[in-house]
Design an enzyme around this catalytic site. Sequence first.
Site, mmCIF file in Angstrom:
data_model
loop_
_atom_site.group_PDB
_atom_site.id
_atom_site.type_symbol
_atom_site.label_atom_id
_atom_site.label_comp_id
_atom_site.label_asym_id
_atom_site.label_seq_id
_atom_site.Cartn_x
_atom_site.Cartn_y
_atom_site.Cartn_z
ATOM 1 N N ASP A 47 0.830 -1.214 0.000
ATOM 2 C CA ASP A 47 0.000 0.000 0.000
ATOM 3 C C ASP A 47 0.863 1.262 0.000
ATOM 4 O O ASP A 47 0.351 2.377 -0.084
ATOM 5 C CB ASP A 47 -1.029 -0.014 1.138
ATOM 6 C CG ASP A 47 -0.395 -0.082 2.511
ATOM 7 O OD1 ASP A 47 0.851 -0.129 2.608
ATOM 8 O OD2 ASP A 47 -1.162 -0.089 3.509
ATOM 9 N N GLU A 186 9.421 -4.452 10.040
ATOM 10 C CA GLU A 186 9.786 -3.133 9.504
ATOM 11 C C GLU A 186 10.376 -2.226 10.579
ATOM 12 O O GLU A 186 9.773 -2.027 11.646
ATOM 13 C CB GLU A 186 8.560 -2.450 8.866
ATOM 14 C CG GLU A 186 8.909 -1.072 8.302
ATOM 15 C CD GLU A 186 7.923 -0.523 7.291
ATOM 16 O OE1 GLU A 186 6.987 -1.235 6.891
ATOM 17 O OE2 GLU A 186 8.114 0.645 6.884
HETATM 18 O O1 KIV Z 1 3.550 -1.091 1.477
HETATM 19 C C1 KIV Z 1 4.687 -1.570 1.326
HETATM 20 O O2 KIV Z 1 5.381 -1.324 0.332
HETATM 21 C C2 KIV Z 1 5.185 -2.438 2.391
HETATM 22 C C3 KIV Z 1 6.635 -2.776 2.384
HETATM 23 C C4 KIV Z 1 7.439 -1.568 2.602
HETATM 24 C C5 KIV Z 1 6.944 -3.842 3.351
HETATM 25 O O3 KIV Z 1 4.434 -2.836 3.213
#
Ligand code: KIV
Length: 265
Positions: A47, A186
């Site tokens: 997202d 993260e």
């Molecule tokens: O939304 C995204 O790109 C993510 C990654 C950064 C893990 O969740």
Amino acid sequence: MAVTVQQVFQWKQTGQPTPAIAVLTAWDTMSAHIVDQAGADIVLVGDSLAMVALGYETTLPLTLEEMLSSARAVRRGVKNALMVVDLPFLTYQISVEEAVRTAGRIFKETGAQAVKLEGGHSGVIDIIRHLRQWDMPVMGHVGLTPQSVNQLGGFRQQGKSPAEADRILAEALALQEAGAFAVVLEHIPASLAEAISTALAIPTIGIGAGPGCDGQVLVTADVLGLSTWQPPFVRVYAQLRETAIAAAQQFCDQVRTGEFPGANP
Ligand code: KIV
């Protein structure tokens, strides 16, 4: 042959065919082609596309329809990688029925092989159990969860205090127990990510979480230097934004001077 969730899970047990899992994001057919042809094991329609491709300041405004449209475009560009799609904010939190319907639409309408959702508290665990009951593979995501940016007070590193670290480890274990096939860690300290990776049987995919994870993910626009800002843990492998602006400028200049198109071939 296309990567499967079963293979991703087995890589952690055997270290084969790759010692670490490489994950990149995509938001349209072109970015999907690029990361798939580059050999990414997993393509994540994260997202983050809300900020990368749609100009929103956070991931919160992204709608399900916007995500479905991007994910369908990504599907048309992915041949080999496993395709995972994020559940946008407020498309799964209200009830497990809503979560099953949202995830079901993603599988039905985009050809995704797994969905990802953020958090590890009891509400999320309940949702994952329901999705697994209907054989929908799920990737978890703990640590800095961008959909909680308002509660977290910014995109800050998480898990610095012993209490927070314990909570994140407990959440990761609960995600595994609920049936997640992998979990994103993260922006947490490397020592915590390594401890979680050792404790879990399922693969951990780190972003800003150090080298001790079973795989690494970055946002492709950051890797390619297309975004105007990158988080501190990103490595930028090319400066495509500057190259693209210079090329577009040259075109504009040449149109104005008449150098382009020149004489008909
Ligand atoms: O939304 C995204 O790109 C993510 C990654 C950064 C893990 O969740």
